[in-house]
Enzyme design. Structure first.
Site, PDB file in Angstrom:
ATOM      1  N   TYR A  35       0.854  -1.225  -0.083  1.00 26.59           N
ATOM      2  CA  TYR A  35       0.049  -0.085   0.075  1.00 26.59           C
ATOM      3  C   TYR A  35       0.884   1.106  -0.066  1.00 26.59           C
ATOM      4  CZ  TYR A  35      -3.029  -3.779   1.553  1.00 26.59           C
ATOM      5  OH  TYR A  35      -3.838  -4.773   1.786  1.00 26.59           O
ATOM      6  N   GLU A  52     -29.622   2.279   1.975  1.00 33.12           N
ATOM      7  CA  GLU A  52     -29.566   0.697   2.678  1.00 33.12           C
ATOM      8  C   GLU A  52     -29.004   0.937   3.858  1.00 33.12           C
ATOM      9  OE1 GLU A  52     -30.398  -2.316   0.224  1.00 33.12           O
ATOM     10  OE2 GLU A  52     -28.714  -1.857  -1.290  1.00 33.12           O
TER      11      GLU A  52
END
Lengths: 228, 228
Positions: free
Chosen positions: B13, B121
């Site tokens: 990363y 949601e």
DNA sequence: CCAAAAGTGTTGGGGATACACCCATGA
DNA sequence: TCATGGGTGTATCCCCAACACTTTTGG
């Protein structure tokens, strides 16, 4: 401080970084001491701060705390506990840093630091004498001390501030120093024995008074135990 | 997982990011419920997780938690408490994210969410029915529940799960639900009254039994109070 | 034998627990 | 008048706090 897109300071910082800061405690000469470093660079050059550093992308936050601690002290194993994350926008004036604070405890046999050249300016300092620090480190230190105080009273954490073998008065002294109050000797002994945490492992020698029995913790893993 | 320069995953990363995750609790139908969202994108598409999001460079960590909470629920003020930071390297497979977890408490008058299209949601779900979540969110939720349990017993935090006016049985019920054990009615009343936390502010009406007295907290600011 | 710290028991009070019956209301 | 949850007191036990003298060692 609130900032939004209408505010000129919006995107003052392009990136955020995460770091750890360490509150390393030990009992030295009947005082609670904390490890301090002197900062080498601006904007806080030659001010004091807690040790710490940036988190690398390949290490976990815990690993970072452990690595920083090792690099600064040469100590590999110590009790380490994450405390709280400090995330004010302005806590570091030069860049945006979110800091995850840790508490580390070591016993007074391990207080001699093997500092490398890079980390030479690192000192023990009584908490009561800590000056104004860089960043928000006074706030972090205050938080750490308060956590230490409360954890002393409901866990077996004191074992990390004691050497392998210790006398009960030595243990009582640690409580008195950190809680800043005197404890009754008989009640203290009764309480500790009733918790069944320690084994007798010998006797003190060479002291000009009645030698104390020495004890050792049966388990040094973190446990919840109501002490006061 | 330990990584160093010899390891091929070193610098897997390039950047780290900081985020908040929220454990939002309310008592609904005699159960402890937590707010969950359904993830819209890979790699966890359509899995459930705690709500949360990235911290922006111009906002503090607390502000981020507050903003995320507001954006997802439409609620502006709620009790919010930072819990712990989760910093495992592999907790998000797509990028390196350090997450600072918060607990938020709301009372059952405020459970109807004004969700925007973007956050449609989002659901209440009993903690006992929470499935395997994305990331390490089961671990975060577990931590949050355990913090909630313990804080119930030594602070006045319960006031944030109760409406302005409430009966003592309603309060007792909350303790029983969260602590998962029954409490003695008379001892509970004695204890609460002895702490001098609440004022009588009226009586219930329209119930097919003796109406309860209604109470209100004198102070809703966080306080340490030993309850059990 | 003196100085210094270690070690040792008892008592009283307060808070926690356990427990069962009557009360007020709406239907 | 019945069903439902609200509201009330007492006895016991255990843990905590307070308190002072004797013991063991080195010098």
């Amino acid at each position: 401080m609130k900032k939004n897109k209408k505010n000129p300071e919006f995107k003052k910082y392009k990136y955020s970084f995460a770091a750890v800061d360490l509150a390393v405690f030990a009992i030295i000469k009947n005082e609670l001491n904390v490890l301090m470093v002197k900062i080498k660079y601006e904007p806080f050059k030659s001010k004091m701060s807690l040790p710490g550093g940036r988190i690398r992308t390949y290490e976990s936050v815990d690993e970072c705390a452990k690595r920083e601690f090792y690099e600064e002290t040469g100590i590999k194993n110590a009790y380490m506990e994450q405390l709280y994350s400090f995330g004010g926008v302005e806590r570091d004036p030069s860049t945006r840093i979110i800091s995850i604070a840790y508490m580390i405890l070591i016993n007074n046999r391990d207080i001699n630091l093997k500092t490398t050249e890079k980390y030479k300016e690192i000192y023990w300092m009584p908490v009561s004498e800590v000056p104004k620090l860089a960043y928000d480190h006074n706030k972090i230190l205050k938080y750490a001390v308060s956590r230490l105080k409360s954890k002393l009273t409901y866990t077996n954490i004191v074992c990390n501030l004691l050497p392998q073998k210790f006398g009960l008065s030595e243990m009582k002294k640690i409580y008195e120093i950190i809680l800043s109050r005197e404890l009754d000797k008989r009640n203290f002994r009764k309480k500790i024995f009733s918790l069944d945490l320690i084994n007798e492992v010998g006797r003190e020698a060479g002291v000009p008074h009645r030698p104390s029995k020495l004890y050792s913790f049966k388990k040094r893993s973190p446990m919840i135990v109501e002490i006061f």
